[in-house]
Enzyme design. Structure first.
Site, PDB file in Angstrom:
ATOM      1  N   LYS A  72      -9.408   3.606   2.395  1.00 50.37           N
ATOM      2  CA  LYS A  72      -8.142   3.508   1.448  1.00 50.37           C
ATOM      3  C   LYS A  72      -8.346   1.503   1.423  1.00 50.37           C
ATOM      4  O   LYS A  72      -9.112   0.757   1.416  1.00 50.37           O
ATOM      5  CB  LYS A  72      -7.230   3.578   3.002  1.00 50.37           C
ATOM      6  CG  LYS A  72      -6.038   3.255   2.598  1.00 50.37           C
ATOM      7  CD  LYS A  72      -4.873   3.958   3.541  1.00 50.37           C
ATOM      8  CE  LYS A  72      -3.074   3.573   3.395  1.00 50.37           C
ATOM      9  NZ  LYS A  72      -2.954   4.127   4.696  1.00 50.37           N
ATOM     10  N   SER A 147       0.953   7.746   3.871  1.00 54.77           N
ATOM     11  CA  SER A 147       0.149   7.179   2.520  1.00 54.77           C
ATOM     12  C   SER A 147      -1.394   7.448   2.299  1.00 54.77           C
ATOM     13  O   SER A 147      -1.418   7.356   1.039  1.00 54.77           O
ATOM     14  CB  SER A 147       0.013   5.863   3.351  1.00 54.77           C
ATOM     15  OG  SER A 147      -0.711   5.421   4.330  1.00 54.77           O
ATOM     16  N   SER A 171       0.254   8.421   8.202  1.00 57.47           N
ATOM     17  CA  SER A 171      -0.228   8.489   7.574  1.00 57.47           C
ATOM     18  C   SER A 171      -1.963   8.767   7.583  1.00 57.47           C
ATOM     19  O   SER A 171      -2.545   8.982   6.239  1.00 57.47           O
ATOM     20  CB  SER A 171      -0.439   7.187   6.372  1.00 57.47           C
ATOM     21  OG  SER A 171       1.104   6.273   6.364  1.00 57.47           O
TER      22      SER A 171
END
Lengths: 479, 93
Positions: A72, A147, A171
């Site tokens: 990420k 996310s 997330s």
């Protein structure tokens, strides 16, 4: 021909050792898949230019030797850009490796690139990324969740074998459910956040995405552990010696299946599920029963306050954590008339809408006159929810709920912030309590229009430090 | 919550926002605060907070400093403006 859609870390390691393909060939296969699929999916913000070089150097005898992994965009890799999906860090290059990256490199992993996410990990769909949304590889009209949606999509689309994300309210687990893969949030304090761009520090935790629970466990084993650079990390001995909690002992003792009990808090989720999700969940419960697990209905009346607690504590911490972005030390600088105007201009232009919303909301709940009513009460409630969950773990080894109330939703479907926030309703208690929690694929929804092709997830939550129970039951469920 | 309150909070948070954004944020905050406000009336069992928390603040020993200056260049290069060995900002007084 390497079939990345099916290949797991476990099977890739075997194939590498047998010489079926080389680490370079495996990484090249990922790069080809990215080239072919990512123009549509948009999981990656950057594919690193040194992947093949890393693969050639990789020692395949190491735990993750030659395994291609994506990260990420909020984890620092020395010398690479880490933008957290934000314009304010668009050109920021990390000056050091995050602890997770350091451990992955030491384990021989090939770091393929950085994946898209909601800005500063704030969102449940990747629609808040400053660089455009990621599409769900299962159905490009739908969100991949967020996310960490880019990481989830990269694994689900077969562009990498595994990825890491961060989970502050769901997330990792919510996008894993939306894309049909495994996503795990470890116990708070088990994985170092040094080098993770912070959102809400009392809740943030790094964890893996993979196709199987077995792979997720391997990844977790590599990155876990105490770190002097993150003072909240727990040592293995503090877990083993704690008299206060079960810490792995409880579940492990009971892993003889017949004694293994799964608690189902129906009062927490009933009435909130899509029909398909409810049916799928009941089937999953039956499957566990048929595998020899005991099912026990439990009541957790405080759990429903978790999301409200979250939307007080998280913005409060966001407003404090994001104060560091001032246009002075690093990141974007927009010139104003004077020094303080520099701050206003830089932060106004650099932060996207959701980041601005949460910073301002956090400023409100911490302001004089409102602090006790919101923040103070939320802290007390956080403690009460944690106690309620911990008490439940005296009677059950795992708590089972659906990962999300619905399968992946369409782009633009949740345009008002509150309805988007509700996408995390089942995952948030894991962050509030610190308990480890994972989403495991649980088949597909039967939406008529979609011919039943949207993945659903099952959420397994265990007591602090009892990741073992999640891995054991998760592996059984995936068999 | 009204527009003026939102603009005041934005000022405290050092974020420039438009009047239109303040207006729509005011509406959104109404809905969010109504939702989170439900915990205000919730009854909590008194816990006293006597149990030893698992996580404690850990300070590292103040020993073994790294060699002076080895990170200076990397960090200064990240700053939007620098002047020699300093980060440069506008005059404050």
């Amino acid at each position: 021909m390497i079939d990345l859609q099916k290949l797991t870390i476990v099977s890739a390691r075997e194939a590498l050792k047998k010489g079926d393909f080389t680490a370079r060939e495996l990484t090249q296969a990922c790069l080809d898949a990215i080239k072919h699929k990512d123009p549509e999916v948009h999981a990656f913000l950057e594919v690193f230019d040194d992947c093949l070089e890393q693969a050639e150097k990789a020692n395949i005898n190491l735990p993750l030797g030659g395994i291609p992994i994506a990260l990420k965009d909020n984890m620092l890799v020395k010398g690479k850009i880490a933008s957290a999906g934000s314009k304010i860090l668009e050109n920021y290059r990390a000056t050091y490796d995050s602890t997770v990256v350091k451990k992955l490199k030491e384990a021989g992993a090939v770091i393929i690139g950085r994946t898209n996410c909601d800005e500063f990990a704030m969102g449940s769909s990747t629609e808040n990324s400053a660089y455009g949304p990621t599409k769900n590889p299962i159905d490009p009209e739908r969100v991949p969740g967020g996310s960490s949606g880019g990481s989830a999509a990269a694994v689900a689309a077969g562009m990498v074998l595994a990825a890491f994300g961060s989970d502050t309210g769901g997330s990792i687990r919510q996008p894993a459910a939306f894309t049909g893969i495994v996503g795990m949030k470890p116990t708070y304090g088990r994985v170092s956040r040094s080098g993770l761009i912070a959102m809400a520090s009392s809740l943030d935790q790094i964890g893996p995405f993979a196709k199987t629970v077995e792979d997720a466990e391997m990844l977790y084993e590599v990155v876990k552990g105490q770190d002097p650079l993150d003072s909240t990390t727990l040592s293995d001995s503090s877990l083993a010696n704690s008299s206060d909690v079960s810490f792995g002992k409880h579940g492990q003792n009971l892993l003889g299946k017949n004694g293994f009990t799964i608690g189902v808090p129906r009062d927490f989720f009933e009435g909130q599920l899509d029909k398909d999700v409810a049916e799928n969940f009941e089937e999953a419960v039956k499957k566990f029963e048929s595998l020899g697990y005991k099912i026990k209905n439990i009541s957790l009346p405080l759990l429903k306050y978790s999301l409200a607690v979250y939307y007080i504590l998280m913005p409060a911490e966001v407003s404090s954590n994001l104060a560091r972005f001032d246009g002075v030390k690093y990141g974007l600088h927009v010139d104003g008339e004077n020094s303080i105007d520099d701050y206003f201009k830089t932060r106004g232009a650099g932060f996207g809408r959701e980041a601005r919303r949460r910073i301002i909301l956090g400023t409100y709940v911490l302001s004089s006159g409102y602090y006790d009513a919101y923040y103070g009460q939320a802290v007390n409630m956080k403690r009460a929810i944690t106690e309620e969950l911990r008490d439940a773990f005296k009677e059950v080894d795992l708590i089972l709920t659906p990962s999300t109330p619905t399968p992946a939703f369409k782009f633009g479907e949740k345009s008002d912030p509150l309805s988007m926030y509700l996408a995390d309703i089942f995952t948030v208690p894991g962050n509030i309590s610190g308990c480890p929690s994972a989403s495991v694929p649980s088949g597909f929804s039967g939406l008529p229009a979609q011919a039943g092709n949207l993945p659903l997830g099952l959420l397994l939550t265990a007591d602090l430090g009892n990741e073992a129970a999640i891995f054991e039951a998760g592996k059984d469920f995936q068999k | 919550m009204n527009k003026e309150e939102v603009l005041k909070l934005a000022k405290l948070a050092r974020i420039e926002i438009s009047s239109e954004e303040a207006e729509s944020l005011a509406h959104e905050f109404e809905a969010i605060l109504k939702y989170v406000g439900e915990i205000k009336g919730a009854r909590l069992k008194g816990t006293g907070g006597k149990e030893k928390p698992l996580l404690r603040n850990v300070m590292r020993e103040d020993v073994n400093p790294h060699e002076s200056g080895i990170y200076t260049e990397a960090l200064l290069n990240a700053a939007p403006k620098r002047k020699g060995q300093y980060v440069s900002v506008k005059k404050i007084l």
